[in-house]
Design an enzyme around this catalytic site. Structure first.
Site, PDB file in Angstrom:
ATOM      1  N   ARG A  10       0.818  -1.213   0.000  1.00 41.38           N
ATOM      2  CA  ARG A  10       0.000   0.000   0.000  1.00 41.38           C
ATOM      3  C   ARG A  10       0.854   1.267   0.000  1.00 41.38           C
ATOM      4  NH1 ARG A  10      -4.799   0.033   3.984  1.00 41.38           N
ATOM      5  NH2 ARG A  10      -5.341   1.673   2.533  1.00 41.38           N
ATOM      6  N   CYS A  11       2.153   1.111   0.149  1.00 44.77           N
ATOM      7  CA  CYS A  11       3.072   2.253   0.228  1.00 44.77           C
ATOM      8  C   CYS A  11       3.698   2.513  -1.142  1.00 44.77           C
ATOM      9  CB  CYS A  11       4.157   1.959   1.264  1.00 44.77           C
ATOM     10  SG  CYS A  11       5.516   3.131   1.274  1.00 44.77           S
TER      11      CYS A  11
END
Length: 115
Positions: A10-11
């Site tokens: 998600r980063c």
């Protein structure tokens, strides 16, 4: 060459670092550290390789940093490492291990120096 990346899909920086490794024909073992956090011993070894103190590997702006008491200046190395093991969201990402060295992928290109 054995390469590991402690990754959070998600980063954006983590995704960019993983893509950079792939673009350089590096096949890395991907460890989604939120699902499979490193052990205290693994984190201690990573900190030693990075030559930094635990707080330098912590995401101090996360709400969990204060909520879990990690902002207490009296906490020692072991307590801070335990805090990261118990709340892996506090670990800065991504971390790449290769050739007996470690690098944080911020910016992603910083990992190239250890390959």
């Amino acid at each position: 060459m054995s390469v590991k990346i402690y990754h959070n899909p998600r980063c954006s920086k983590s995704r960019q670092t993983l893509q950079l490794l792939e673009d350089n024909c590096v096949q890395a073992e991907v460890i989604q550290y939120l699902k499979t956090p490193p052990t205290a011993d693994e984190l201690d070894a990573i900190l030693t390789l990075l030559d930094i103190q635990p707080r330098e590997l912590m995401r101090t702006k996360e709400a969990e940093y204060k909520a879990t008491g990690m902002d207490n200046p009296d906490l020692d190395r072991d307590a801070l490492i335990a805090g990261m093991v118990n709340t892996p969201k506090l670990i800065e990402r991504p971390i790449v291990l290769a050739n007996g060295k470690a690098a944080i992928g911020r910016p992603p290109e910083s990992v190239l120096k250890i390959l």
